[in-house]
Structure formats: structure tokens, C-alpha cells
Design a protein around this motif. Structure first.
Motif, PDB file in Angstrom:
ATOM      1  N   MET A   9       9.032   4.797  -6.004  1.00 15.26           N
ATOM      2  CA  MET A   9       8.668   3.589  -5.272  1.00 15.26           C
ATOM      3  C   MET A   9       8.218   2.501  -6.240  1.00 15.26           C
ATOM      4  O   MET A   9       8.666   1.359  -6.178  1.00 15.26           O
ATOM      5  CB  MET A   9       7.549   3.884  -4.272  1.00 15.26           C
ATOM      6  N   SER A  99      10.402   9.933   1.876  1.00 14.62           N
ATOM      7  CA  SER A  99       8.971  10.023   1.594  1.00 14.62           C
ATOM      8  C   SER A  99       8.152   9.814   2.865  1.00 14.62           C
ATOM      9  O   SER A  99       8.673   9.406   3.904  1.00 14.62           O
ATOM     10  CB  SER A  99       8.568   8.982   0.543  1.00 14.62           C
ATOM     11  N   GLU A 100       6.852  10.096   2.765  1.00 16.98           N
ATOM     12  CA  GLU A 100       5.956   9.908   3.908  1.00 16.98           C
ATOM     13  C   GLU A 100       5.735   8.423   4.201  1.00 16.98           C
ATOM     14  O   GLU A 100       5.382   8.058   5.323  1.00 16.98           O
ATOM     15  CB  GLU A 100       4.615  10.595   3.635  1.00 16.98           C
ATOM     16  N   GLU A 101       5.892   7.576   3.198  1.00 16.27           N
ATOM     17  CA  GLU A 101       5.718   6.133   3.383  1.00 16.27           C
ATOM     18  C   GLU A 101       6.980   5.408   2.903  1.00 16.27           C
ATOM     19  O   GLU A 101       7.036   4.896   1.792  1.00 16.27           O
ATOM     20  CB  GLU A 101       4.490   5.628   2.615  1.00 16.27           C
ATOM     21  N   PRO A 102       7.999   5.361   3.727  1.00 12.84           N
ATOM     22  CA  PRO A 102       9.248   4.708   3.320  1.00 12.84           C
ATOM     23  C   PRO A 102       9.053   3.200   3.183  1.00 12.84           C
ATOM     24  O   PRO A 102       8.120   2.635   3.746  1.00 12.84           O
ATOM     25  CB  PRO A 102      10.209   5.046   4.466  1.00 12.84           C
ATOM     26  N   PRO A 104       9.233  -0.772   3.699  1.00  8.06           N
ATOM     27  CA  PRO A 104       9.500  -1.668   4.838  1.00  8.06           C
ATOM     28  C   PRO A 104      10.829  -2.379   4.643  1.00  8.06           C
ATOM     29  O   PRO A 104      11.205  -2.730   3.536  1.00  8.06           O
ATOM     30  CB  PRO A 104       8.323  -2.647   4.811  1.00  8.06           C
ATOM     31  N   GLU A 164       8.806  -1.109   9.653  1.00  4.90           N
ATOM     32  CA  GLU A 164       7.898  -0.434   8.725  1.00  4.90           C
ATOM     33  C   GLU A 164       7.783   1.061   8.970  1.00  4.90           C
ATOM     34  O   GLU A 164       7.473   1.819   8.059  1.00  4.90           O
ATOM     35  CB  GLU A 164       6.509  -1.071   8.810  1.00  4.90           C
ATOM     36  N   THR A 165       7.996   1.487  10.204  1.00  2.00           N
ATOM     37  CA  THR A 165       7.850   2.899  10.552  1.00  2.00           C
ATOM     38  C   THR A 165       9.171   3.429  11.088  1.00  2.00           C
ATOM     39  O   THR A 165       9.704   2.903  12.066  1.00  2.00           O
ATOM     40  CB  THR A 165       6.754   3.071  11.625  1.00  2.00           C
ATOM     41  N   LYS A 168      12.430   9.954   8.381  1.00  3.80           N
ATOM     42  CA  LYS A 168      13.033  10.229   7.079  1.00  3.80           C
ATOM     43  C   LYS A 168      14.549  10.349   7.218  1.00  3.80           C
ATOM     44  O   LYS A 168      15.071  10.620   8.287  1.00  3.80           O
ATOM     45  CB  LYS A 168      12.474  11.522   6.499  1.00  3.80           C
TER      46      LYS A 168
END
Length: 200
Positions: A9, A99-102, A104, A164-165, A168
Motif C-alpha cells: 500500500m 487486504s483488510e483495508e483496500p 478507496p 471505500e468499503t 476482497k
């Protein structure tokens, strides 16, 4: 000397963000057609500079579309454009999307025109296995159809969102727009930064 490690990232954020759409503001219809699939009853949509396409709204601080910006012009029948972005082919590490936080995903486009209608739809797609099997739609944004009447048709309007959400496994982004009697410009899909307020 100890080397500093960066996550995928962080490495991508350090790179220059870019519009992932190809030929977003193409200079000719032939060039445009190399990247976009174009459907509809209107067999002669046109590309003009804003300043060449009649009396278009001028640029302001909130509507920064300059006279030299290329715009996509449709007539009195609805035209559908579509482009699918292959994230791996764009050089983006796919582990970002697992990943857990892809990252935005920012989407934007501008349009104007008296009596015009306009719509954007974006689908985040999973792995394509080939053949006729459809890809799984993991997330979707749809602006629904918007229509400009009266004084509203004399201004530029921005349709934009940030996804944003989402689950996966995203591997492709499908961008589509529909327009009728409209002038549209600066279609934009990018990661890690707000939608632009200046020409692309």
C-alpha cells in the motif's frame, strides 16, 4: 545500513496516482473507440473541445471546465459507453485488493446540457475465468439517471463518489455512462486521491 521496508500500500501511494481510464478525453472518435465500447441508437456521437461545441458554460472555481477540454457530445438518442479496467494490467499490486483495508476508489465525471439526461454506473468485479461465465459483481455504484432542466442545464454538474468499503478479490473495474442530449467530460477512476477539480 538497514533498508526500510514498505508495505505494498505504501509503495503504491508513493507512486503518482493516475486516471485508470484509457483515452478519458480522446482527441478523435477513432482513438476513443480503441478503449471504449460504444452502444446506442445514436451512430454519430461527437468529440469537441468545450469552446467549439456551442455556448458551453465557462470555467469557474466550482466548475473548472476550460474551453480546451474535450467533451463527449450525444444527440437526442441515448448512448452507452463502457470501459473495463484490468487492475493487474495497470501495474497495481493485487494484494492491495485482498487486504483488510483496500484502497478507496474515486469516480467522477462532469456533464451539462439543456434537457440532457446522464447516468454513471461502476461495478467492482472479481476474477474472470474466461468463456461466457459472468464475473462476480463485488460492489456497485449507480448514480441513477439525472436530468437537467431550465437554468440547471446552463451549468456544469459533477457526478462523483468514493467507494471505500468493498469485499476482497476485486480484479477489474467496469465504468459505464449513459447520456442523451448531453455534453460530458473528464471521466475519472483513480485510487488514493480525491476526484480532480481541474482538467485531466
Amino acid at each position: 545500513k538497514e533498508m526500510k521496508e514498505f508495505s505494498p500500500m505504501q509503495l503504491y501511494v508513493l507512486d503518482v496516482p493516475r486516471n485508470l481510464l484509457k483515452n478519458a478525453c480522446a482527441t478523435t472518435l477513432e482513438d476513443h473507440a480503441t478503449s471504449w465500447r460504444i452502444c446506442g441508437d445514436d451512430v454519430s456521437p461527437k468529440l469537441f473541445c468545450v469552446g467549439e461545441a456551442g455556448e458551453r458554460p465557462s470555467a469557474t472555481e466550482s466548475q473548472p471546465i476550460s474551453p480546451t477540454t474535450k467533451c463527449w457530445v450525444t444527440s437526442n438518442t441515448k448512448v452507452h459507453r463502457k470501459q473495463t479496467i484490468n487492475l493487474e494490467a495497470c501495474g497495481i499490486p493485487l494484494q492491495l485488493f485482498d487486504s483488510e483495508e483496500p484502497p478507496p476508489i474515486h469516480i467522477s465525471e462532469w456533464f451539462t446540457g439543456q434537457g440532457s439526461t446522464f447516468r454513471i454506473r461502476v461495478k467492482l468485479l472479481g476474477v474472470w475465468t474466461g468463456g461466457y461465465q459472468k464475473q462476480e459483481v463485488l460492489e456497485k455504484y449507480d448514480s441513477t439517471e439525472q436530468q437537467l432542466e431550465g437554468e440547471e442545464g446552463e451549468k456544469w454538474h459533477q457526478v462523483s463518489t468514493c467507494i471505500e468499503t468493498y469485499p476482497k478479490g476485486v480484479r477489474y473495474i467496469c465504468f459505464e455512462d449513459w447520456s442523451k442530449d448531453a455534453f460530458s467530460t473528464n471521466p475519472y477512476v483513480a485510487l488514493f486521491r480525491p476526484a480532480p477539480t481541474t482538467d485531466i
